[in-house]
Design a protein around this motif. Structure first.
Motif, mmCIF file in Angstrom:
data_model
loop_
_atom_site.group_PDB
_atom_site.id
_atom_site.type_symbol
_atom_site.label_atom_id
_atom_site.label_comp_id
_atom_site.label_asym_id
_atom_site.label_seq_id
_atom_site.Cartn_x
_atom_site.Cartn_y
_atom_site.Cartn_z
ATOM 1 N N GLY A 230 19.220 -37.179 57.978
ATOM 2 C CA GLY A 230 19.268 -38.479 58.554
ATOM 3 C C GLY A 230 19.299 -38.709 59.959
ATOM 4 O O GLY A 230 19.231 -39.875 60.530
ATOM 5 N N THR A 231 19.080 -37.909 60.863
ATOM 6 C CA THR A 231 19.260 -37.716 62.092
ATOM 7 C C THR A 231 17.970 -37.714 62.626
ATOM 8 O O THR A 231 16.730 -37.656 61.978
ATOM 9 C CB THR A 231 19.819 -36.485 63.069
ATOM 10 O OG1 THR A 231 19.127 -35.485 62.286
ATOM 11 C CG2 THR A 231 21.316 -36.532 62.489
ATOM 12 N N LYS A 232 17.806 -38.491 63.868
ATOM 13 C CA LYS A 232 16.446 -38.631 64.607
ATOM 14 C C LYS A 232 15.682 -37.454 64.663
ATOM 15 O O LYS A 232 14.585 -37.033 64.523
ATOM 16 C CB LYS A 232 16.576 -39.170 65.958
ATOM 17 C CG LYS A 232 15.116 -39.253 66.899
ATOM 18 C CD LYS A 232 15.500 -40.179 67.985
ATOM 19 C CE LYS A 232 14.108 -40.017 68.727
ATOM 20 N NZ LYS A 232 14.461 -40.755 70.168
ATOM 21 N N LEU A 233 16.600 -36.324 64.964
ATOM 22 C CA LEU A 233 15.914 -34.941 65.221
ATOM 23 C C LEU A 233 15.248 -34.327 63.892
ATOM 24 O O LEU A 233 14.020 -34.022 63.973
ATOM 25 C CB LEU A 233 16.969 -33.729 65.777
ATOM 26 C CG LEU A 233 16.474 -32.528 65.792
ATOM 27 C CD1 LEU A 233 15.123 -32.402 66.885
ATOM 28 C CD2 LEU A 233 17.596 -31.709 66.386
ATOM 29 N N ALA A 234 16.039 -34.938 62.954
ATOM 30 C CA ALA A 234 15.568 -34.155 61.594
ATOM 31 C C ALA A 234 14.396 -35.173 61.135
ATOM 32 O O ALA A 234 13.316 -34.247 60.662
ATOM 33 C CB ALA A 234 16.634 -34.834 60.451
ATOM 34 N N GLN A 236 11.922 -36.021 63.458
ATOM 35 C CA GLN A 236 11.066 -35.592 64.202
ATOM 36 C C GLN A 236 10.459 -34.073 63.636
ATOM 37 O O GLN A 236 9.283 -34.023 63.750
ATOM 38 C CB GLN A 236 11.597 -35.382 65.722
ATOM 39 C CG GLN A 236 11.976 -36.568 66.305
ATOM 40 C CD GLN A 236 12.564 -36.385 67.730
ATOM 41 O OE1 GLN A 236 13.480 -35.641 67.707
ATOM 42 N NE2 GLN A 236 12.337 -37.169 68.806
ATOM 43 N N ILE A 237 11.328 -33.404 63.286
ATOM 44 C CA ILE A 237 10.909 -32.034 62.606
ATOM 45 C C ILE A 237 10.084 -32.427 61.380
ATOM 46 O O ILE A 237 8.919 -31.575 61.317
ATOM 47 C CB ILE A 237 12.038 -31.211 62.453
ATOM 48 C CG1 ILE A 237 12.752 -30.710 63.627
ATOM 49 C CG2 ILE A 237 11.800 -30.246 61.528
ATOM 50 C CD1 ILE A 237 14.315 -30.074 63.532
ATOM 51 N N ARG A 238 10.494 -33.160 60.729
ATOM 52 C CA ARG A 238 9.730 -33.609 59.326
ATOM 53 C C ARG A 238 8.346 -33.976 59.506
ATOM 54 O O ARG A 238 7.394 -33.593 59.112
ATOM 55 C CB ARG A 238 10.585 -34.597 58.439
ATOM 56 C CG ARG A 238 9.853 -34.649 57.206
ATOM 57 C CD ARG A 238 10.768 -35.647 56.315
ATOM 58 N NE ARG A 238 11.276 -36.730 56.875
ATOM 59 C CZ ARG A 238 12.299 -36.957 57.064
ATOM 60 N NH1 ARG A 238 13.377 -36.379 57.422
ATOM 61 N NH2 ARG A 238 12.442 -38.417 57.707
ATOM 62 N N ARG A 239 8.343 -34.672 60.860
ATOM 63 C CA ARG A 239 6.990 -35.282 61.110
ATOM 64 C C ARG A 239 6.065 -34.285 61.871
ATOM 65 O O ARG A 239 5.033 -34.609 62.392
ATOM 66 C CB ARG A 239 7.127 -36.382 61.898
ATOM 67 C CG ARG A 239 7.652 -37.681 61.197
ATOM 68 C CD ARG A 239 7.415 -39.009 61.882
ATOM 69 N NE ARG A 239 8.125 -39.077 63.035
ATOM 70 C CZ ARG A 239 9.340 -39.755 63.253
ATOM 71 N NH1 ARG A 239 10.001 -40.160 62.263
ATOM 72 N NH2 ARG A 239 10.115 -39.612 64.575
ATOM 73 N N GLY A 240 6.655 -33.010 62.197
ATOM 74 C CA GLY A 240 6.007 -31.949 63.163
ATOM 75 C C GLY A 240 5.953 -32.436 64.665
ATOM 76 O O GLY A 240 5.093 -31.757 65.114
ATOM 77 N N GLU A 241 6.821 -33.519 65.049
ATOM 78 C CA GLU A 241 6.699 -33.644 66.489
ATOM 79 C C GLU A 241 7.795 -32.673 66.981
ATOM 80 O O GLU A 241 7.556 -32.384 68.538
ATOM 81 C CB GLU A 241 7.385 -35.054 66.873
ATOM 82 C CG GLU A 241 6.513 -35.977 65.722
ATOM 83 C CD GLU A 241 7.083 -37.461 66.094
ATOM 84 O OE1 GLU A 241 6.564 -38.358 65.379
ATOM 85 O OE2 GLU A 241 8.579 -37.604 66.311
ATOM 86 N N VAL A 242 8.475 -31.823 66.516
ATOM 87 C CA VAL A 242 9.308 -31.005 67.176
ATOM 88 C C VAL A 242 9.332 -29.892 66.194
ATOM 89 O O VAL A 242 9.487 -29.951 64.987
ATOM 90 C CB VAL A 242 10.901 -31.507 67.384
ATOM 91 C CG1 VAL A 242 11.832 -30.554 68.028
ATOM 92 C CG2 VAL A 242 10.977 -32.805 68.392
#
Length: 408
Positions: A230-234, A236-242
């Motif tokens: 539910g966090t922004k970081l999660a 970003q990781i799911r979208r492959g950005e991080v």
């Protein structure tokens, strides 16, 4: 937005506690936690119950201190009606969020309410968390004058690129300044670090440790970054950005931190915490890990008294409505049975330097000890003396150790 509150029984409208909380009270200290749920910006990795200005919707920061004071007074009445004897608070901790987003006069008012309701034990530990960019020398002097003894700075990293990934807003060059100001005010200093940030290298982590140790803090915490749903970081990781944090690199970072801190004279006393001697351990956090009593004030704050655990309504607006109406802010609660309390004691005590008596384990747990010694995860000599104590490697595997001591 922060995650949902646990599902449990409704809390009584008046906050009343059962008579059972009196049992064993002479062996328990009382701590007070005051949650300040405000942040200037929301960091991408954070899932704490915190709110930026545009998320408050019906709540005002200016009113918060008076609401917290009202809950402290209510807490005093609830504990008295439950038949608990008067106890002075041994620790007080302001967390968040960023408590120091409030004026220092508000924090002083909240602390005065605690003192007026319960008093403080001699030598009580009174801590606030702070971001390095949320205080100056005058603010820290005012905290010390109000009775604070300790400040915990959210340093996280000394590397600008790592701070940017975490969306932390402070300049790392400010760390020496705020530490010096806190020292001049007579406050003990703790620094919080995070390791395992996507893109962070061992060289980056070494630099952060170097800067932290150069400040000679009394206490240091180092937490592995956890990607919370539910966090922004999660996202970003799911979208492959991080990139997903790497567990092997994080383990190397932990071992490096523990070795460097030991060389500098710091002793670990909980998996993620080190101090310069026993006297600088966080007594408030130890109260959680050892099953003491504490009252949590504020939106979403959790409390525990004599085996009864409860939590407040989550949003500041809902909290304000309850306090304005003179109602308990409790949203739900649970009464822990003897087996649940034993399991929680194992879960928490295993993570501490003092460890856990093997007598607290059931037969299956005691049978697992020999294998854990063979794996190098618990200390063999300590086990022969009747205690479960983690080795450095075992600290990295603490969850696995617990799962073997407490099989499903």
């Amino acid at each position: 937005m922060p995650g949902a509150l646990p599902v449990a029984d409704p809390a009584p409208a008046d906050g009343a506690l059962p008579a059972s909380v009196v049992e064993g009270v002479a062996d328990r200290d009382l701590g007070v936690y005051l949650h300040v749920p405000f942040c200037r910006v929301r960091c991408g990795y954070c899932d704490f119950n915190t709110y930026t200005g545009d998320e408050l919707r019906g709540a005002r920061r200016d009113d918060y201190a008076s609401q917290a004071v009202a809950e402290v007074a209510q807490a005093g009445r609830v504990l008295e009606r439950a038949g608990l004897p008067p106890r002075r608070a041994s620790t007080v901790f302001f967390g968040g969020g960023t408590p120091t987003m409030l004026p220092h006069t508000d924090l002083a008012t909240m602390l005065r309410a605690v003192v007026d309701t319960w008093g403080l034990e001699a030598g009580a530990e009174v801590t606030t968390e702070a971001n390095p960019d949320s205080v100056d020398a005058e603010y820290l002097r005012a905290l010390a004058a109000a009775g604070f003894t300790r400040v915990s700075f959210g340093m996280q990293s000394a590397v600008p690129s790592v701070l940017a990934t975490l969306e932390r807003t402070h300049d790392p060059e400010r760390i020496p300044l705020v530490v010096a100001w806190a020292r001049e005010a007579g406050l003990d200093v703790s620094l919080d670090l995070i390791y395992g940030t996507p893109g962070e290298t061992l060289d980056d982590w070494t630099r952060s440790l170097d800067v932290a140790l150069a400040q000679e803090p009394d206490h240091l915490s180092a937490y592995a970054l956890i990607v919370e749903d539910g966090t922004k970081l999660a996202r970003q990781i799911r979208r492959g950005e991080v990139a997903q944090p790497d567990d092997d690199t994080a383990a190397d970072m932990y071992e490096l931190a523990d070795a460097r801190l030991a060389e500098a004279g710091y002793d670990w006393y909980e998996v993620s915490n080190w101090s310069r001697g026993v006297e600088h351990r966080s007594r408030h956090n130890l109260s959680y890990w050892t099953g003491q009593d504490w009252w949590g004030v504020g939106p979403g704050a959790h409390s525990h008294v004599g085996g009864v655990r409860w939590w407040n309504v989550k949003h500041p607006a809902a909290y304000a409505q309850r306090m304005t109406a003179g109602e308990s802010p409790g949203a739900g609660r649970e009464t822990l049975d003897a087996e649940t309390r034993r399991v929680e004691r194992v879960l928490l005590a295993v993570r501490t330097r003092d460890g856990l008596p093997t007598s607290d384990l059931d037969a299956t747990g005691r049978a697992a000890v020999a294998g854990l010694i063979a794996d190098g995860w618990i200390d063999g000599r300590a086990a022969l003396a009747g205690r479960v104590e983690l080795t450095r490697t075992g600290r990295l595997m603490a969850d696995a150790v617990v799962s073997r001591l407490l099989p499903a």
